[in-house]
Each structure stands twice: as C-alpha cells, then as structure tokens.
Scaffold this motif. Structure first.
Motif, PDB file in Angstrom:
ATOM      1  N   ARG A 119       0.872  -1.072  -0.346  1.00 28.32           N
ATOM      2  CA  ARG A 119       0.008  -0.496  -0.266  1.00 28.32           C
ATOM      3  C   ARG A 119       0.863   1.371   0.244  1.00 28.32           C
ATOM      4  NH1 ARG A 119      -3.750  -2.311   4.876  1.00 28.32           N
ATOM      5  NH2 ARG A 119      -4.551  -4.076   3.945  1.00 28.32           N
ATOM      6  N   PRO A 120       1.238   1.909  -0.891  1.00 33.39           N
ATOM      7  CA  PRO A 120       1.835   3.034  -1.026  1.00 33.39           C
ATOM      8  C   PRO A 120       0.985   4.711  -1.036  1.00 33.39           C
ATOM      9  CG  PRO A 120       1.117   2.378  -3.399  1.00 33.39           C
ATOM     10  CD  PRO A 120       0.903   1.277  -2.071  1.00 33.39           C
ATOM     11  N   ASP A 121       0.270   4.529  -0.495  1.00 31.57           N
ATOM     12  CA  ASP A 121      -0.087   5.605  -0.325  1.00 31.57           C
ATOM     13  C   ASP A 121      -0.500   5.576   1.314  1.00 31.57           C
ATOM     14  OD1 ASP A 121      -1.428   6.684  -2.641  1.00 31.57           O
ATOM     15  OD2 ASP A 121      -3.206   5.473  -2.421  1.00 31.57           O
ATOM     16  N   ASP A 122       0.093   4.725   2.135  1.00 31.60           N
ATOM     17  CA  ASP A 122       0.373   4.234   3.785  1.00 31.60           C
ATOM     18  C   ASP A 122       1.397   4.724   3.814  1.00 31.60           C
ATOM     19  OD1 ASP A 122      -2.527   3.005   3.813  1.00 31.60           O
ATOM     20  OD2 ASP A 122      -1.424   1.240   4.475  1.00 31.60           O
ATOM     21  N   GLY A 123       2.698   4.671   3.080  1.00 40.04           N
ATOM     22  CA  GLY A 123       3.363   4.960   3.599  1.00 40.04           C
ATOM     23  C   GLY A 123       3.205   6.479   3.680  1.00 40.04           C
ATOM     24  N   ALA A 124       2.849   6.882   2.190  1.00 37.46           N
ATOM     25  CA  ALA A 124       2.512   8.501   2.119  1.00 37.46           C
ATOM     26  C   ALA A 124       2.026   8.685   3.674  1.00 37.46           C
ATOM     27  CB  ALA A 124       1.600   8.579   1.088  1.00 37.46           C
ATOM     28  N   SER A 125       0.627   8.261   3.854  1.00 36.92           N
ATOM     29  CA  SER A 125       0.389   8.792   4.964  1.00 36.92           C
ATOM     30  C   SER A 125       1.303   8.802   6.228  1.00 36.92           C
ATOM     31  CB  SER A 125      -1.022   7.856   5.463  1.00 36.92           C
ATOM     32  OG  SER A 125      -1.595   8.151   4.050  1.00 36.92           O
ATOM     33  N   ALA A 126       2.376   7.878   6.515  1.00 37.96           N
ATOM     34  CA  ALA A 126       2.919   7.947   7.577  1.00 37.96           C
ATOM     35  C   ALA A 126       3.990   8.990   7.769  1.00 37.96           C
ATOM     36  CB  ALA A 126       3.924   6.447   7.949  1.00 37.96           C
ATOM     37  N   ILE A 127       4.236   9.638   6.060  1.00 41.81           N
ATOM     38  CA  ILE A 127       4.978  10.989   5.805  1.00 41.81           C
ATOM     39  C   ILE A 127       4.429  11.938   6.655  1.00 41.81           C
ATOM     40  CG2 ILE A 127       6.768  12.351   4.779  1.00 41.81           C
ATOM     41  CD1 ILE A 127       7.228  10.338   5.391  1.00 41.81           C
ATOM     42  N   ALA A 128       3.541  11.810   6.440  1.00 40.45           N
ATOM     43  CA  ALA A 128       1.979  13.397   6.421  1.00 40.45           C
ATOM     44  C   ALA A 128       2.028  12.937   8.002  1.00 40.45           C
ATOM     45  CB  ALA A 128       0.423  13.119   6.131  1.00 40.45           C
ATOM     46  N   HIS A 129       1.969  12.002   8.914  1.00 41.53           N
ATOM     47  CA  HIS A 129       1.462  11.602  10.096  1.00 41.53           C
ATOM     48  C   HIS A 129       2.454  12.167  10.851  1.00 41.53           C
ATOM     49  CE1 HIS A 129      -0.190   9.989  13.821  1.00 41.53           C
ATOM     50  NE2 HIS A 129       1.117   9.599  14.354  1.00 41.53           N
ATOM     51  N   HIS A 130       4.213  12.376  10.806  1.00 41.45           N
ATOM     52  CA  HIS A 130       4.822  12.219  11.486  1.00 41.45           C
ATOM     53  C   HIS A 130       5.173  13.648  10.837  1.00 41.45           C
ATOM     54  CE1 HIS A 130       5.324   7.696  12.296  1.00 41.45           C
ATOM     55  NE2 HIS A 130       5.583   8.325  12.919  1.00 41.45           N
ATOM     56  N   GLN A 131       4.755  14.797  10.444  1.00 46.49           N
ATOM     57  CA  GLN A 131       4.933  15.685   9.537  1.00 46.49           C
ATOM     58  C   GLN A 131       6.188  16.228   9.117  1.00 46.49           C
ATOM     59  OE1 GLN A 131       3.878  17.456  12.837  1.00 46.49           O
ATOM     60  NE2 GLN A 131       1.432  17.755  12.418  1.00 46.49           N
ATOM     61  N   ILE A 132       6.722  14.716   7.873  1.00 46.40           N
ATOM     62  CA  ILE A 132       8.391  15.509   7.965  1.00 46.40           C
ATOM     63  C   ILE A 132       8.463  16.671   7.140  1.00 46.40           C
ATOM     64  CG2 ILE A 132       9.776  13.949   6.132  1.00 46.40           C
ATOM     65  CD1 ILE A 132       8.820  11.563   7.537  1.00 46.40           C
ATOM     66  N   THR A 133       9.694  17.044   7.055  1.00 47.78           N
ATOM     67  CA  THR A 133      10.025  18.887   6.853  1.00 47.78           C
ATOM     68  C   THR A 133      10.828  18.170   6.214  1.00 47.78           C
ATOM     69  OG1 THR A 133      10.953  19.801   8.564  1.00 47.78           O
ATOM     70  CG2 THR A 133       8.210  19.316   8.700  1.00 47.78           C
ATOM     71  N   SER A 134      11.471  19.485   5.026  1.00 48.45           N
ATOM     72  CA  SER A 134      12.229  19.343   4.344  1.00 48.45           C
ATOM     73  C   SER A 134      14.249  19.454   5.391  1.00 48.45           C
ATOM     74  CB  SER A 134      12.811  20.586   3.684  1.00 48.45           C
ATOM     75  OG  SER A 134      12.824  22.366   4.923  1.00 48.45           O
ATOM     76  N   GLN A 135      13.542  19.950   6.949  1.00 46.23           N
ATOM     77  CA  GLN A 135      14.738  19.407   7.657  1.00 46.23           C
ATOM     78  C   GLN A 135      15.148  18.003   7.794  1.00 46.23           C
ATOM     79  OE1 GLN A 135      13.708  21.879  10.884  1.00 46.23           O
ATOM     80  NE2 GLN A 135      15.465  22.936  11.130  1.00 46.23           N
ATOM     81  N   ASP A 136      14.340  16.711   8.211  1.00 44.53           N
ATOM     82  CA  ASP A 136      14.109  15.340   8.021  1.00 44.53           C
ATOM     83  C   ASP A 136      15.617  14.980   7.196  1.00 44.53           C
ATOM     84  OD1 ASP A 136      13.420  16.125  10.476  1.00 44.53           O
ATOM     85  OD2 ASP A 136      11.109  15.837   9.498  1.00 44.53           O
ATOM     86  N   VAL A 137      15.730  13.840   7.544  1.00 43.54           N
ATOM     87  CA  VAL A 137      16.256  12.688   7.049  1.00 43.54           C
ATOM     88  C   VAL A 137      15.135  11.085   6.677  1.00 43.54           C
ATOM     89  CG1 VAL A 137      17.905  11.440   6.123  1.00 43.54           C
ATOM     90  CG2 VAL A 137      18.663  13.510   6.920  1.00 43.54           C
ATOM     91  N   VAL A 138      14.979  10.438   5.204  1.00 44.59           N
ATOM     92  CA  VAL A 138      14.230   9.462   5.005  1.00 44.59           C
ATOM     93  C   VAL A 138      14.798   8.808   4.782  1.00 44.59           C
ATOM     94  CG1 VAL A 138      12.087   8.567   5.176  1.00 44.59           C
ATOM     95  CG2 VAL A 138      11.417  10.552   5.517  1.00 44.59           C
ATOM     96  N   ILE A 139      15.095   7.348   5.689  1.00 40.60           N
ATOM     97  CA  ILE A 139      15.291   6.549   5.037  1.00 40.60           C
ATOM     98  C   ILE A 139      14.821   5.305   4.715  1.00 40.60           C
ATOM     99  CG2 ILE A 139      17.453   4.372   4.948  1.00 40.60           C
ATOM    100  CD1 ILE A 139      18.826   6.013   6.834  1.00 40.60           C
ATOM    101  N   GLY A 140      14.126   4.893   2.862  1.00 40.03           N
ATOM    102  CA  GLY A 140      13.698   3.904   3.020  1.00 40.03           C
ATOM    103  C   GLY A 140      14.081   2.394   2.783  1.00 40.03           C
ATOM    104  N   ILE A 141      14.065   1.269   3.407  1.00 39.13           N
ATOM    105  CA  ILE A 141      14.483   0.422   3.433  1.00 39.13           C
ATOM    106  C   ILE A 141      13.239  -0.859   2.794  1.00 39.13           C
ATOM    107  CG2 ILE A 141      15.650  -1.544   4.882  1.00 39.13           C
ATOM    108  CD1 ILE A 141      15.952   0.253   7.002  1.00 39.13           C
ATOM    109  N   THR A 142      14.392  -1.926   2.218  1.00 40.43           N
ATOM    110  CA  THR A 142      13.072  -2.727   1.292  1.00 40.43           C
ATOM    111  C   THR A 142      14.240  -3.868   0.525  1.00 40.43           C
ATOM    112  OG1 THR A 142      11.466  -3.389  -0.600  1.00 40.43           O
ATOM    113  CG2 THR A 142      12.638  -0.863  -0.671  1.00 40.43           C
TER     114      THR A 142
END
Length: 303
Positions: A119-142
C-alpha cells in the motif's frame, strides 16, 4: 518497477551454493552460513561512499534540529525500528530524534503483516502523520527494492523536501529509485531462496549500525571510542559509566561515583567538570555552546 512477477530480483533467485540445503548436516549448514554471510562485508565495502554521504547528510540535518526516520515493512521495518530504539540508551538522544516507522505499526513488530507493504498510500500517510519536513532525513529500507509502502513514503518525503535515502539489496538496473542517496547492498541470492531475513537482513543491520553510530560520532556523542552520552538508566549502564570515568581519568571507582552524581549522571559533563574544574552549571553552559561536543569544549578551555 517491473510487474508483480519478481523472480528476476537478485533477492528472489536460487543460490547455487545451497541447492542441496535439505541434505546437509548441522555442521555443513553452519559452514555454509559462514561462507555466505562473509559476503555482507564485501557488500558494505562497495557501498562505503554512499554510507559516508548518508552519515554526513544526517549529521548536518540533526545539528539543525532535523530528525532521522527509517521506514520499511516486514524484516526491513523491524530492523529500522530496532536501530532507532537503540539510540536513546546508547547516545542519550530524545526519542523523537531517530524514529522507526513500520508498515502496520507496533503490532507488526511481533507478528507478520507483510500484506501491508503493498500500500503506497499508507507509506505516504506515515510521512504526513510524522509531519516530515525539509529538515528531516528519511531512509527507506526494502531488501528486494520493490516494496510499494516504502516507495510511497519516499516519494511523499521528497515532495516535502526531506533528504531521502534508499537501501536495497538488488542492483539499480533491477529496481530504480528517485532519491538523494541510493545504497545498494549486493549480497547475492539467499541460502533459503527469497528469505531476506538472512544475508539481506544482516547486511542491512550492518549498514544501519554504521549510519546511526557514524552520525552520533559526528554529533560529538562519542569521545575517543567511549559512549560518553550513555543514558545511565540501569545497573549495567551505571557500571559502564563508572568504568568510562575511571578509564579516562585517574579517579577511583568511589570518586567516579561521587562525580557522576554531582553531574546528574551525565558522563560527558562529569568528565568536563573533572578536567576543567568547572561547576555543573558552567559546564552545562559550555557544552550547550558547542552542541554537546566534549572535545571542542575542551579545546576552548585549553586556548
């Protein structure tokens, strides 16, 4: 990404070295694991520049008040949560500074929820839920590189201006990713075909160890090779704190214990107080001035 037929992926292929796995003795099984797991170090070596860049980018983000997020599903998600959970006791970081996000939430840590990775939309929702901004680093692991949940999260994070990192165990020509840093940990096919909790999981854990520890070193949470920001929250860690103080000073264990209590169980502050003669409040101010970097604080005193 290609279609749902994923047999072309390196992580899904059969390993010719283990074709008779079910016929091997226990000792032969162990020897085979040793032989195959040795490939994880070579894979880390091949990704050394990308790992170093990730450390640099993450340290820079955290210095400015940003956060580090790991995000994944299944084994990959669990490894991210594990690494994030180890940062507060090891480096005394606030829990929100390094966070792990797993598809399915906390329940997915102890029971399978692999269906949620589609569910790609769930991944996007998680980003929104954590209020990720341009100051953050996101490491996707797969491990296999195709997890829709992770790709959805990374795409959303990029749209928000975050620094994005992709960790996968397949080559770029099999799966592409639009990210700032693309880390490929190529360990080959698993002993048990498709079981990426094995070599792929091991090499991913190694990579996360390097990223988080390297970042904390850059942030001054280590002095020499000692974890001077250790959180003194139990008997074992209290003992470790005392040993650090005794090893780095001429104090007896009893005197080290007294110093530790005077510093409110802050090993870094205790060392600064002992080496400079500063009181607790003055030492606190000096460390704060240098973002907690003990070595730089000591250099100012010695000028």
């Amino acid at each position: 990404m290609k279609d749902l037929q994923r047999g072309y992926l390196l992580t899904e292929q059969a390993n010719p070295n283990s074709h008779n796995l079910d016929l091997r003795s226990p000792l032969e099984l162990v020897d085979l694991f040793v032989q195959e797991d040795a490939k994880t170090i070579a894979a880390i070596t091949q990704a050394r520049e990308e790992l170093a860049e990730t450390i640099s980018q993450t340290a820079a983000a955290l210095r400015k008040g940003g956060r580090l997020f790991y995000i994944g599903a299944g084994t990959s998600g669990r490894l991210g949560v594990l690494d994030a959970a180890e940062c507060p006791p090891t480096f005394c970081t606030p829990p929100e500074q390094v966070q792990g996000i797993i598809a399915g939430g906390a329940g997915a840590l102890v029971r399978s929820s692999e269906d949620l990775e589609d569910r790609p939309d769930d991944g996007a929702s998680a980003i929104a839920h954590h209020q990720i901004t341009s100051q953050d680093v996101v490491i996707g692991i797969t491990a296999g590189g195709t997890t829709p949940y992770v790709h959805g999260a990374l795409q959303a994070a990029r749209q928000r201006g975050a620094t994005t990192v992709f960790i996968a165990c397949v080559p770029k020509d099999q799966v592409t990713a639009e990210v700032d840093i693309d880390i490929r940990l190529l360990v080959g096919a698993e002993i048990l075909a498709g079981s990426t909790r094995l070599k792929a999981g091991t090499v991913t854990k190694l990579a996360l160890n390097i990223i988080s520890t390297g970042t904390m070193v850059q942030l001054g949470k280590v002095y020499g090779n000692r974890m001077v920001d250790v959180a003194v929250t139990n008997t074992k860690l209290h003992d470790r704190a005392l040993r650090i103080l005794c090893d780095l000073t001429d104090l007896t264990r009893e005197d080290a214990g007294y110093l530790l209590e005077r510093s409110d169980r802050n090993v870094k502050l205790a060392l600064l107080m002992h080496w400079t003669g500063l009181g607790k409040d003055a030492g606190d101010r000096l460390l704060s001035k240098h973002q907690g970097n003990l070595r730089i604080a000591m250099q100012e005193i010695s000028k």
